[in-house]
Design an enzyme around this catalytic site. Sequence first.
Site, PDB file in Angstrom:
ATOM      1  N   SER A  98      -6.581  -3.715  -0.309  1.00 28.67           N
ATOM      2  CA  SER A  98      -5.174  -4.007  -0.086  1.00 28.67           C
ATOM      3  C   SER A  98      -5.357  -4.576   1.641  1.00 28.67           C
ATOM      4  CB  SER A  98      -4.250  -3.293  -0.083  1.00 28.67           C
ATOM      5  OG  SER A  98      -2.733  -3.688   0.246  1.00 28.67           O
ATOM      6  N   HIS A 123      -6.299  -7.550  -3.449  1.00 29.17           N
ATOM      7  CA  HIS A 123      -4.638  -7.752  -5.204  1.00 29.17           C
ATOM      8  C   HIS A 123      -3.817  -9.017  -4.543  1.00 29.17           C
ATOM      9  CE1 HIS A 123      -2.943  -3.916  -3.705  1.00 29.17           C
ATOM     10  NE2 HIS A 123      -3.286  -3.793  -2.748  1.00 29.17           N
TER      11      HIS A 123
END
Length: 193
Positions: A98, A123
Amino acid sequence: MSLVPYVIEQTSRGERNYDIYSRLLKDRIIFLGEEVNETTASLVVAQLLFLESEDPNKDIHLYINSPGGMVTAGLAIYDTMQYIKCDVSTICIGLAASMGAFLLAGGAKGKRYALPNAEIMIHQPSGGAKGQATEIQIAAENILKTKKRLNEILAANTGKPYETIAADTERDNYMSAQEAAEYGLIDSVITNR
């Protein structure tokens, strides 16, 4: 309770006791080994600014082992990395997921690395909203703007088209160190210094 090791260093004036992070900082190494939040961002930003003030021409090495965290906190670190004169070399050890992966990709071009068994995951941002319908709509519009901005930055840092990044970040996208190098998140996989 957090355990922080101490090291003892011999100097011409005797022994000096350092916590391990202070000793690493002396060698221009910053270690991000937890979630990205306001506290960790403040610490990393302060260390980046300090090291730049010490010597703006020497590289800083940011080691990352982080599951990610808050977008705004991560962007504070990212923007500071771009703002300072020093090149910031990024090295993934363990996991850069992330916002951790975003920071990894934000290192100086040619100086972004991962160890062979590291894992990288990208993501889209996540969030939640509550309140009146109008407030929820405002929050939803804001997270979509944030998603677009993050994808634009990742596209610039990887050399991938925006559309590819947008598609590849729709869901959790895990990569090995070698796959991350092929994708453009890092420049190479390193096994030794």
